[in-house]
Write a protein that holds these residues in place. Structure first.
Motif, short mmCIF file in Angstrom:
data_model
loop_
_atom_site.label_atom_id
_atom_site.label_comp_id
_atom_site.label_asym_id
_atom_site.label_seq_id
_atom_site.Cartn_x
_atom_site.Cartn_y
_atom_site.Cartn_z
N ASN A 126 69.70 14.34 15.46
CA ASN A 126 69.98 14.28 16.90
C ASN A 126 68.83 14.88 17.69
OD1 ASN A 126 72.45 12.95 16.94
ND2 ASN A 126 73.62 14.84 16.59
N SER A 127 69.06 15.02 19.00
CA SER A 127 68.07 15.61 19.90
C SER A 127 68.74 16.73 20.70
CB SER A 127 67.50 14.56 20.85
OG SER A 127 66.90 13.50 20.15
N MET A 128 67.93 17.63 21.23
CA MET A 128 68.48 18.70 22.06
C MET A 128 67.36 19.40 22.83
SD MET A 128 69.21 21.95 19.51
CE MET A 128 69.66 22.95 20.90
N CYS A 129 67.75 20.14 23.87
CA CYS A 129 66.85 21.03 24.60
C CYS A 129 67.35 22.46 24.42
CB CYS A 129 66.83 20.71 26.10
SG CYS A 129 66.01 19.17 26.52
N MET A 130 66.45 23.37 24.18
CA MET A 130 66.80 24.78 24.09
C MET A 130 65.86 25.56 24.99
SD MET A 130 66.94 27.28 20.74
CE MET A 130 68.41 26.48 20.09
N TYR A 131 66.44 26.42 25.83
CA TYR A 131 65.65 27.21 26.77
C TYR A 131 65.80 28.69 26.40
CZ TYR A 131 63.72 29.08 31.10
OH TYR A 131 62.97 29.76 32.01
N ILE A 132 64.69 29.33 26.04
CA ILE A 132 64.69 30.74 25.62
C ILE A 132 63.94 31.55 26.67
CG2 ILE A 132 63.97 32.36 23.83
CD1 ILE A 132 64.14 30.05 21.83
N SER A 133 64.59 32.58 27.19
CA SER A 133 63.99 33.39 28.24
C SER A 133 64.02 34.86 27.85
CB SER A 133 64.73 33.20 29.57
OG SER A 133 66.09 33.57 29.44
N GLY A 134 63.20 35.66 28.54
CA GLY A 134 63.14 37.09 28.28
C GLY A 134 61.79 37.64 28.69
N VAL A 135 61.75 38.91 29.04
CA VAL A 135 60.50 39.53 29.49
C VAL A 135 59.52 39.56 28.33
CG1 VAL A 135 61.66 40.91 31.25
CG2 VAL A 135 61.39 41.84 28.95
N PRO A 136 58.21 39.72 28.62
CA PRO A 136 57.21 39.74 27.53
C PRO A 136 57.47 40.86 26.54
CG PRO A 136 56.15 39.47 29.68
CD PRO A 136 57.59 39.77 29.95
N GLY A 137 57.12 40.59 25.28
CA GLY A 137 57.23 41.60 24.24
C GLY A 137 58.61 41.78 23.67
N THR A 138 59.48 40.78 23.80
CA THR A 138 60.84 40.91 23.27
C THR A 138 61.07 40.05 22.03
OG1 THR A 138 61.54 39.28 24.93
CG2 THR A 138 61.90 41.60 25.44
N GLY A 139 60.01 39.47 21.46
CA GLY A 139 60.13 38.77 20.19
C GLY A 139 60.55 37.32 20.28
N LYS A 140 60.41 36.68 21.44
CA LYS A 140 60.86 35.28 21.59
C LYS A 140 60.07 34.35 20.68
CE LYS A 140 59.92 35.21 26.00
NZ LYS A 140 59.36 36.59 26.13
N THR A 141 58.76 34.34 20.84
CA THR A 141 57.93 33.41 20.07
C THR A 141 57.96 33.73 18.58
OG1 THR A 141 56.47 33.14 21.99
CG2 THR A 141 55.62 32.43 19.86
N ALA A 142 57.93 35.02 18.24
CA ALA A 142 57.95 35.41 16.82
C ALA A 142 59.25 34.98 16.15
CB ALA A 142 57.77 36.93 16.70
N THR A 143 60.37 35.09 16.86
CA THR A 143 61.65 34.67 16.29
C THR A 143 61.69 33.17 16.07
OG1 THR A 143 62.79 36.53 17.38
CG2 THR A 143 64.15 34.69 16.64
N VAL A 144 61.19 32.41 17.04
CA VAL A 144 61.17 30.94 16.89
C VAL A 144 60.28 30.55 15.72
CG1 VAL A 144 60.46 28.78 17.98
CG2 VAL A 144 61.71 30.48 19.31
N HIS A 145 59.12 31.19 15.58
CA HIS A 145 58.24 30.88 14.46
C HIS A 145 58.92 31.18 13.12
CE1 HIS A 145 54.28 31.08 16.98
NE2 HIS A 145 54.83 29.88 16.99
N GLU A 146 59.68 32.27 13.07
CA GLU A 146 60.41 32.60 11.83
C GLU A 146 61.46 31.54 11.54
OE1 GLU A 146 63.28 36.09 9.92
OE2 GLU A 146 62.33 36.40 11.87
N VAL A 147 62.16 31.08 12.58
CA VAL A 147 63.15 30.02 12.40
C VAL A 147 62.49 28.75 11.87
CG1 VAL A 147 64.71 28.45 13.62
CG2 VAL A 147 64.78 30.89 14.11
N ILE A 148 61.35 28.38 12.46
CA ILE A 148 60.66 27.15 12.04
C ILE A 148 60.20 27.27 10.58
CG2 ILE A 148 58.62 25.71 12.42
CD1 ILE A 148 60.82 25.36 14.50
N ARG A 149 59.67 28.44 10.19
CA ARG A 149 59.26 28.62 8.79
C ARG A 149 60.44 28.44 7.84
NH1 ARG A 149 56.36 33.09 10.88
NH2 ARG A 149 57.95 34.51 10.06
N THR A 150 61.59 28.99 8.25
CA THR A 150 62.79 28.87 7.41
C THR A 150 63.25 27.41 7.31
OG1 THR A 150 63.46 31.08 8.15
CG2 THR A 150 65.13 29.74 7.06
N LEU A 151 63.22 26.70 8.44
CA LEU A 151 63.62 25.29 8.43
C LEU A 151 62.65 24.44 7.60
CD1 LEU A 151 64.57 24.91 12.21
CD2 LEU A 151 66.16 24.84 10.27
N GLN A 152 61.37 24.76 7.66
CA GLN A 152 60.40 24.03 6.84
C GLN A 152 60.64 24.26 5.36
OE1 GLN A 152 56.80 25.57 8.65
NE2 GLN A 152 56.57 23.80 10.00
#
Length: 471
Positions: A126-152
């Motif tokens: 399927n398809s979807m949109c996900m919007y992740i927000s938060g002030v800088p330095g709260t681990g947003k990008t690092a968490t997404v990268h960890e999720v992607i590594r796990t999915l791969q």
């Protein structure tokens, strides 16, 4: 190139966007709204219940993966140490902001929610949109990268269909329209102009293709991809709702309600974003993050780590700033040890206090503290205008309006618009403010050249600005 050139693409997308967005079946069973959006104003109890419902319907593989991750975090996620390295060298390496561990502590709930949503969507094609927000330095990008590594890893093991991960970063683009070119190049390997790429992408995601795999697109620093007509944001949020798109868009920004601010409310609600907000780290979480990196490294007094965490959480909750302070403290102790014939010593509370004062007393902070009254008010007004707009660049006229309002509210001399413009030029010369050089009127776009935390720290001792900030 103005993105108004891509208006035909937006026009062609209007008919398809009018349809009700599709939501993965597991998302509906999880108790999400028909649009797939989780209410951002939910109480903690509501949020907890929603996550529990989401976990109840997760596939067994998702639950197993989340459990394995929790075990890794519980057993420690410190980075490997070099052979023969001293405790100080190990601490410096592990505390560097670029040394990101495989498993990020204190983001277990966010990881589980992002991973569960993406796993279900990719599994069902399927398809979807996900919007992740938060002030800088709260681990947003690092968490997404960890999720992607796990999915791969899941895809390599045959648990999931193959998918392609594509990362687009607003910081690495000279103009927002390059997102079209980079996405098309990642999909096909061909590089074309932004206008042509927008047209090709529109056709690609609107045309059925049974052999197409799922594309997972991460749009980092979405705040920097905002344009006048907002067609880029609209198109990327609209394409996943085409029946045959097989497109997952993950947008990361600092502002919680950026889509509502930039797009018409009816349009943004129709796009149906799944929303996840990363709260600033508490001092308990910052302690856990620092200690997880220092596991097995006897270089810090535990009270020193706690002092650093409390100081940083009181200002911003930025984990990167806490790591920088601890790393600077290690360097100070190393220098002192060299002068004491190598006698070992721990990083103490006194060293942390010196490191914080040094980091906050240098560069822009010292300049802001010594700036004129009107320059300080301009910086506060600019920060307020940026927060209100939800984007990093605002018009000088908007800043001047807030500047004059603050002066009137606190019974200070109200400057003219020309005087405010001169104050902006003075700050621009010091690079505390970045301004367009091609325009010299109220429509000139300006942005902060310093971190918002620096303004907070520099002006905190001033009673007048404590009242201004709280007003």
């Amino acid at each position: 190139m103005e993105d108004d050139d891509f208006a035909p693409v937006r026009g062609r997308a209007k008919a398809a966007a009018a349809a009700t967005p599709r939501t993965p079946a597991r998302g509906r069973r999880a108790g999400l709204s028909k649009s797939g959006a989780a209410t951002s104003t939910a109480t903690p109890t509501t949020t907890t219940r929603r996550r529990l419902r989401l976990q109840d319907v997760q596939p067994a593989a998702v639950s197993v993966t989340i459990a394995k991750r929790a075990a890794r975090v519980g057993n420690g996620s410190a980075l490997a140490a070099r052979d023969g390295a001293t405790a100080y060298e190990i601490a410096r390496e592990r505390l560097h902001v670029s040394a990101i561990p495989d498993t990020l502590p204190c983001r277990e709930e966010e990881f589980a929610e992002i991973y569960g949503q993406l796993y279900s969507t990719i599994e069902e094609r399927n398809s979807m949109c996900m919007y992740i927000s938060g002030v800088p330095g709260t681990g947003k990008t690092a968490t997404v990268h960890e999720v992607i590594r796990t999915l791969q890893e899941n895809a390599e093991e045959g648990e999931l269909p193959d998918f392609q991960f594509i990362e687009l970063n607003g910081m690495k683009m000279t103009e927002p329209a390059q997102t079209y070119t980079q996405l098309w190049q990642a999909i096909t390997g061909n590089k074309v102009t932004p206008k042509h790429a927008a047209q090709l992408l529109e056709k690609h995601f609107s045309t059925p293709s049974p052999r197409r795999h799922t594309y997972v697109v991460l749009m980092d620093e979405l705040d920097l991809l905002v344009t006048k007509s907002q067609s880029i944001m609209y198109n990327f949020f609209d394409w996943p709702h085409r029946p045959h798109a097989k497109l997952v868009v993950i947008a990361i920004a600092n502002t919680m309600d950026l889509p509502e601010r930039m797009l018409h409310h009816k349009v943004s609600s129709r796009l149906g974003l799944t929303r996840i907000n990363f709260q600033p780290y508490t001092h308990h979480q910052l302690i856990t993050i620092v200690q997880s990196r220092l596991e097995g490294c006897e270089a810090f007094d535990p009270d020193a780590v706690e002092l650093c965490a409390r100081k940083i959480s009181a200002v911003s909750g930025d984990a990167r700033r806490a790591l920088d302070v601890c790393r600077r403290a290690v360097e100070m102790v190393e220098r002192t040890r060299d002068s004491l014939d190598g006698k070992p010593s721990l990083v103490t509370m006194m060293v942390i206090d010196r490191a914080i004062k040094e980091m906050y007393a240098s560069g822009h902070i010292s300049f802001i503290q010594s700036a004129s009254l009107q320059q300080k008010i301009f910086l506060v007004a600019l920060r307020a205008a940026i927060r209100k707009a939800g984007i990093p660049e605002v018009a000088l006229g908007d800043v001047a309006f807030i500047h004059r309002q603050l002066c009137q509210l606190h019974e200070l001399t109200i400057p003219s618009y020309d005087q405010v413009s001169k104050v902006c030029a003075q700050l621009g010369a010091t690079r505390c403010v970045l301004a367009e050089s091609s325009m010299l009127d109220v429509h000139q776009q300006v942005r902060l050249g310093v971190a918002e935390d620096d303004i907070t720290v520099a002006l905190r001792p001033d009673p007048l600005f404590q009242r201004i900030v709280s007003s």
